[in-house]
Scaffold this motif. Structure first.
Motif, PDB file in Angstrom:
ATOM      1  N   VAL A   1       0.847  -1.192   0.000  1.00 41.42           N
ATOM      2  CA  VAL A   1       0.000   0.000   0.000  1.00 41.42           C
ATOM      3  C   VAL A   1       0.887   1.248   0.000  1.00 41.42           C
ATOM      4  N   THR A   2       0.593   2.168  -0.885  1.00 43.26           N
ATOM      5  CA  THR A   2       1.267   3.465  -0.910  1.00 43.26           C
ATOM      6  C   THR A   2       0.400   4.474  -0.152  1.00 43.26           C
ATOM      7  N   PRO A   3       0.945   5.126   0.872  1.00 42.05           N
ATOM      8  CA  PRO A   3       0.108   5.965   1.748  1.00 42.05           C
ATOM      9  C   PRO A   3      -0.667   7.044   0.996  1.00 42.05           C
ATOM     10  N   GLN A   4      -0.039   7.728   0.037  1.00 42.62           N
ATOM     11  CA  GLN A   4      -0.722   8.831  -0.630  1.00 42.62           C
ATOM     12  C   GLN A   4      -1.848   8.381  -1.546  1.00 42.62           C
ATOM     13  N   TYR A   5      -1.875   7.071  -1.881  1.00 49.49           N
ATOM     14  CA  TYR A   5      -2.940   6.563  -2.745  1.00 49.49           C
ATOM     15  C   TYR A   5      -4.019   5.813  -1.954  1.00 49.49           C
ATOM     16  N   LEU A   6      -3.940   5.854  -0.628  1.00 46.05           N
ATOM     17  CA  LEU A   6      -4.914   5.138   0.191  1.00 46.05           C
ATOM     18  C   LEU A   6      -6.305   5.731  -0.025  1.00 46.05           C
ATOM     19  N   ASN A   7      -7.273   4.847  -0.364  1.00 46.23           N
ATOM     20  CA  ASN A   7      -8.619   5.318  -0.713  1.00 46.23           C
ATOM     21  C   ASN A   7      -9.642   4.391  -0.062  1.00 46.23           C
ATOM     22  N   ARG A   8     -10.556   4.969   0.687  1.00 51.80           N
ATOM     23  CA  ARG A   8     -11.574   4.164   1.358  1.00 51.80           C
ATOM     24  C   ARG A   8     -12.550   3.529   0.365  1.00 51.80           C
ATOM     25  N   ARG A   9     -12.729   4.121  -0.783  1.00 54.33           N
ATOM     26  CA  ARG A   9     -13.681   3.604  -1.761  1.00 54.33           C
ATOM     27  C   ARG A   9     -13.094   2.480  -2.621  1.00 54.33           C
ATOM     28  N   ASP A  10     -11.796   2.289  -2.555  1.00 52.34           N
ATOM     29  CA  ASP A  10     -11.151   1.234  -3.344  1.00 52.34           C
ATOM     30  C   ASP A  10     -11.109  -0.046  -2.526  1.00 52.34           C
TER      31      ASP A  10
END
Length: 276
Positions: free
Chosen positions: A252-261
């Motif tokens: 997981v890349t922190p800046q791309y963390l997305n709750r909808r994904d």
């Protein structure tokens, strides 16, 4: 000519004698005016957890609804004559400045702050305070006093030198200064705005206060929850998350963390558990 000299000499003599009389009168101490016995009440601040310093004359508090606000008072009670009359603190209701709203006087909780023996022979105490480890007592114990509709009887306060002995309460008046921790809980129904009131040091049988402290309370226009949801706050690094949960945070890349994904759902679930 001789008569003129005699006249001048007579005038100089009268001036000299008058000056001596004036000096003699000025040099005599004036009789001291009798001082009336009276108590003193003022706000103080607890500096570095040990010493006490004078604070502003007016007690100023700011709090939201359901929040507790507190301040420290120093009370000096004069010696009683004979059997004496009891002394007490009297709180007036807090009156709103721009409306008819009031906060009742029985909202104030009063506790006497007593000095107790504390082990100070530790390096941590010196590092945190910068003070010497010589003192053996610190103001740390709170003795609750009853607030009866805004009136707090000081007959139950204890002497600082023997705080653990209830028998010393009757002789506490007039022996030394006492500290009182005062708390005020803002009700959930309180109207927002400024409130003013007063705390008086009174003696039974008299109508005029011995000493007073003005109170000003600012109530903010929001309410704290009845049950706090945040129990513990701390920081955690992303490296620690990867070390503790490698299967959920390794890719997981922190800046791309997305709750909808849905791909990040396991990592988001762990973060929700830590926050909740």
């Amino acid at each position: 000519m001789q008569q003129v000299r005699r006249i001048l000499c007579g005038r100089w003599m009268r001036l000299a004698v008058g000056g001596l009389l004036l000096v003699g009168c000025a040099g005599q101490p004036k009789p001291a005016k009798p001082r009336l016995a009276g108590g003193q009440l003022r706000q103080v601040a607890l500096v570095d957890g040990v010493s006490v310093s004078d604070a502003d004359v007016t007690v100023r508090l700011e709090a939201a609804r359901r929040e507790w606000a507190s301040f420290l008072l120093k009370v000096t009670v004069p010696p009683a004559n004979g059997a004496g009359a009891p002394y007490y603190l009297k709180f007036t209701p807090l009156q709103a400045e721009k409306s008819a709203a009031q906060l009742p006087a029985d909202l104030f909780g009063v506790e006497q702050l007593l000095a107790v023996a504390v082990d100070l022979n530790r390096a941590g105490y010196v590092r945190h305070t910068g003070l010497s480890a010589a003192p053996k007592t610190l103001p740390r114990a709170l003795l609750p006093l009853v607030n009866d509709r805004g009136t707090v009887n000081l007959a139950k306060m204890r002497r600082q030198t023997s705080a653990s002995s209830p028998a010393a309460a009757d002789s506490a008046a007039g022996t030394e200064e006492s500290l009182f921790w005062v708390e005020l809980e803002i009700p959930a129904t309180a109207a927002a705005g400024g409130y003013v009131g007063r705390c008086d040091l009174m003696q039974a049988g008299t109508d005029a206060p011995l000493s007073s402290a003005a109170l000003k309370v600012q109530v903010f226009d929001f309410e704290l929850p009845a049950r706090p949801s945040l129990v513990l706050a701390s920081q955690i690094s992303w490296e620690s998350l990867r070390r503790l949960w490698p299967d959920r945070f390794e890719a997981v890349t922190p800046q791309y963390l997305n709750r909808r994904d849905v791909r990040y759902a396991p990592a988001v679930g762990v973060l929700d558990q830590l926050v909740g």
